[in-house]
Design an enzyme around this catalytic site. Sequence first.
Site, PDB file in Angstrom:
ATOM      1  CG  ASP A  15      -2.071  -0.970   1.257  1.00  0.00           C
ATOM      2  OD1 ASP A  15      -2.298  -1.593  -0.083  1.00  0.00           O
ATOM      3  OD2 ASP A  15      -2.586  -1.163   2.270  1.00  0.00           O
ATOM      4  CD  GLU A 143      -7.078  -6.889  -4.404  1.00  0.00           C
ATOM      5  OE1 GLU A 143      -7.734  -5.711  -4.227  1.00  0.00           O
ATOM      6  OE2 GLU A 143      -6.494  -7.357  -3.594  1.00  0.00           O
ATOM      7  CG  ASP A 249      -6.998   5.546   6.758  1.00  0.00           C
ATOM      8  OD1 ASP A 249      -7.715   5.014   5.779  1.00  0.00           O
ATOM      9  OD2 ASP A 249      -5.753   5.181   6.797  1.00  0.00           O
ATOM     10  N   GLY A 254     -13.185  -3.017   5.222  1.00  0.00           N
ATOM     11  CA  GLY A 254     -13.941  -3.912   4.720  1.00  0.00           C
ATOM     12  C   GLY A 254     -13.146  -5.274   4.885  1.00  0.00           C
ATOM     13  CG  ASP A 255      -9.624  -6.245   2.830  1.00  0.00           C
ATOM     14  OD1 ASP A 255     -10.660  -6.549   2.182  1.00  0.00           O
ATOM     15  OD2 ASP A 255      -8.769  -5.313   2.445  1.00  0.00           O
TER      16      ASP A 255
END
Length: 312
Positions: A15, A143, A249, A254-255
């Site tokens: 990230d 993904e 943040d 969701g993860d």
Amino acid sequence: MVTPTVAIVGSNMMDLITYYRDRMPKTGETIFGEDFEIGFGGKGANQGVAVSRLGGKVIMVTAVGDDLFGPLVKNNFLENGISSKFIKTVPGKTSGVAPIFVDEKGRNSIFIIPGANYSLFPEDVIQAEEELQKASFLLLQLEIPLETVYYAIDMAQKLNLKVILNPAPAQELEWNKIQSVFLLAPNESELESLTGIPADSFTHIQEGASFLLEKGIKNVLVTLGEKGSALFTPQGSKEFAAYSVNSIDTTGAGDAFLGALSFFLAEGKDIDEAIDLSSAYAALSTTRRGTQKSFASREEFENWLKSYSSGA
């Protein structure tokens, strides 16, 4: 007591997080951002770290590139108690990266460049079959190549694993390939992409979920961000409220939710309790910056939940 075990066939990313206050730059414009961080991410990896932080065992099948990020990603898995046995290195490929832009309200916009994640193939799942049998749930995302997702679903059915499929990023799916999935878990935008039905009201969300149920999906759980979530089954629907926190943040929330959900289900909790606990876990993650580093340990989470419940 048997340790809850969750298998994950999915992605990992580095990230690259930019924090900004007012707005994104216009075309050709340069403006100052507020801050920048590099962290570990990717939906599969994020969900796995959430499971591990809560005390579960993770069987992770993923791929990294032969660049400078690859060894860092593997080491991060090890530091989080996740074996690197089924993490392959792909020659000539970069590891996946995700440039993330976070505004002053904690909302994020994300690009993903899959890199080596798109070299995760069915044969990689086959190599892990013996180990996968030890899990009770298999968690999947989009993904990685769809052929690998479909193969993993078929293998899970053979091994009697319940599959939770997070259809993100949203793609066109072959309905007959995912009908054995235990739970399909899109957010609002993914639900709209999958069904073509706007998700701008709860009535439309119900219509979208009904569309998926009619396609043969057993259970549909739509995550609604700060509005909570809603579970749809052939027997009816139920809404779950979100936990009210001061979010700074939302990256990875969701993860955090889905990793926690798979853990609590593997632990034996019923789906209603698992959803509620997972909502709390995701809410806590939004009070901290970053993705995986914002995920709490089981002890931290339980202490925070007690404090939240008591109104402290």
